[in-house]
Design a protein around this motif. Structure first.
Motif, PDB file in Angstrom:
ATOM      1  N   HIS A  71       0.859  -1.193   0.000  1.00  6.28           N
ATOM      2  CA  HIS A  71       0.000   0.000   0.000  1.00  6.28           C
ATOM      3  C   HIS A  71       0.888   1.234   0.000  1.00  6.28           C
ATOM      4  O   HIS A  71       1.485   1.577   1.018  1.00  6.28           O
ATOM      5  N   HIS A 129       1.964   5.111  -2.554  1.00 11.92           N
ATOM      6  CA  HIS A 129       1.599   6.070  -3.606  1.00 11.92           C
ATOM      7  C   HIS A 129       2.868   6.671  -4.193  1.00 11.92           C
ATOM      8  O   HIS A 129       3.671   7.249  -3.466  1.00 11.92           O
ATOM      9  N   TRP A 172      -2.159   2.657  -4.405  1.00 11.49           N
ATOM     10  CA  TRP A 172      -3.589   2.676  -4.110  1.00 11.49           C
ATOM     11  C   TRP A 172      -4.256   3.993  -4.537  1.00 11.49           C
ATOM     12  O   TRP A 172      -5.318   4.327  -4.041  1.00 11.49           O
ATOM     13  N   LYS A 225      -9.734   0.641  -5.573  1.00  7.13           N
ATOM     14  CA  LYS A 225      -9.579   1.336  -4.281  1.00  7.13           C
ATOM     15  C   LYS A 225     -10.872   2.080  -3.957  1.00  7.13           C
ATOM     16  O   LYS A 225     -11.373   2.841  -4.792  1.00  7.13           O
ATOM     17  N   ASP A 278       2.443   3.589   2.615  1.00 10.26           N
ATOM     18  CA  ASP A 278       1.360   4.565   2.432  1.00 10.26           C
ATOM     19  C   ASP A 278       1.866   6.004   2.472  1.00 10.26           C
ATOM     20  O   ASP A 278       1.448   6.803   3.309  1.00 10.26           O
ATOM     21  N   THR A 289       1.637   9.503   1.427  1.00  9.32           N
ATOM     22  CA  THR A 289       0.611  10.301   0.756  1.00  9.32           C
ATOM     23  C   THR A 289       0.987  11.773   0.615  1.00  9.32           C
ATOM     24  O   THR A 289       0.241  12.527   0.002  1.00  9.32           O
TER      25      THR A 289
END
Ligand SMILES: [Zn+2]
Length: 331
Positions: A23, A25, A62, A161, A280, A282
């Motif tokens: 997971h 980005h 994701w 997602k 993750d 972000t």
């Protein structure tokens, strides 16, 4: 038919997946995170190269439709770095998207998700201009051509997602979850879910599984550490859902510090097979903290010291190989 993992360069034998950030980005933007956009292909390339240098082999992004997925860059980045990249279709909460864009999307949402999984990612509005104009899906791309030069239209998503709401379930979320379940039925794609601290994950399971018939083992829940009730974690694991423990390496949320305890509890309860790991990343701020590289450099040695040398391989390689592999169907 052998299940495969749908990467941006084609369908991959799960045995080839290797150490996986399940997971994360490379590209993401949201009106809720101004100034924190991840939108630089050169920076994304640096992340993948650094990840590969510490043993990373696969990266699952994701970022759903409408949030600047970098659709035009993903195939090239995968090719030049040698890291397998999986892209997403789907939609986040309404607050992350432009309202006019959303209104135009609602008709044919399941069809769009399905087309992005089987034909190719479609252009996003305005801030992510496409080299191909949006339009009806063309002929399906050849599934087994990982070496072939991939045009943006041939870059297919490998997961859907969605997100639950911080409060009461909105009409937007009901629509998106129903469309995700339809697209799952049409293709077999796994569904990844952004959880919120106050939204009970059983509500997600009720909606996707009980109401819409998505098997629990095709559902991957993110942000589990924000829900501190270990009994809920164990109940969901016993149902067969996967958890992407997506914060152990970034410490961007108070609950992130509980990630190691959450992993320990689920492993001790016999649910190690349900656990995936991701960084993750972000925001630009989070990226400076190390992201996927820290996942391998910091968390993995700690897991091995506590649970023995087998566990990192299970969480980083064997479990994602099962969670993301699909007997892909074409409607
Ligand atoms: Zn995420």
């Amino acid at each position: 038919m052998t299940p495969t993992i749908r990467t941006v360069l084609g369908d991959l034998d799960p045995a080839e997946l290797g150490a996986t950030d399940s997971h994360d980005h490379l590209f993401i933007r949201s009106p809720l995170l101004p100034g924190e956009e991840l939108d630089d292909p050169a920076a994304a390339e640096g992340v993948l190269r650094a990840f590969a240098a510490v043993g990373g082999r696969s990266f699952v992004q994701w970022t759903p439709y409408g949030m600047g997925r970098g659709a035009d860059s993903l195939a090239r980045l995968s090719r030049v770095t040698g890291v397998h990249v999986v892209a997403a279709t789907g939609l986040h909460q309404a607050a992350h998207c432009d309202p006019d864009t959303l209104r135009a999307l609602y008709d044919g949402l399941a069809e769009r998700f399905t087309a992005e999984l089987t034909t190719g990612l479609t252009a996003e509005p305005a801030t992510e201009p496409a080299t191909e104009p949006p339009g009806p899906p063309g002929p399906p791309a050849a599934p087994e051509a990982p070496e072939a030069p991939a045009s943006p239209a041939a870059v297919r998503a490998g997961l859907i997602k969605v997100a639950c709401d911080p409060g009461t379930t909105t009409a937007h979320t009901r629509r998106v979850m129903a469309a995700a379940a339809d697209a799952h039925r049409a293709t077999g794609a796994p569904i990844a879910v952004h959880l919120e601290p106050r939204a009970h994950p059983h509500l997600v399971l009720n909606r996707l599984h009980v109401r819409h018939g998505v098997p629990p083992h095709r559902i991957i829940l993110g942000h589990l550490t924000r829900l501190p009730d270990v009994r809920v974690h164990r109940e969901l694991a016993a149902e067969g859902v996967y958890f992407a423990l997506d914060s152990p390496s970034r410490a961007g949320h108070p609950a992130d510090h509980q990630a190691f305890d959450v992993i320990a509890d689920l492993v001790e309860a016999g649910h190690a097979s349900r656990l995936l790991l991701g960084a993750d990343t972000t925001t630009r701020t989070a990226r400076r903290a190390g992201g996927p590289t820290e996942l391998l450099n910091d968390l993995v040695p700690r897991l091995a010291r506590t649970f023995g040398p087998e566990l990192p391989g299970l969480l980083l390689t064997a479990n994602p190989a099962a969670a993301f592999a699909t007997d892909w169907r074409t409607p």
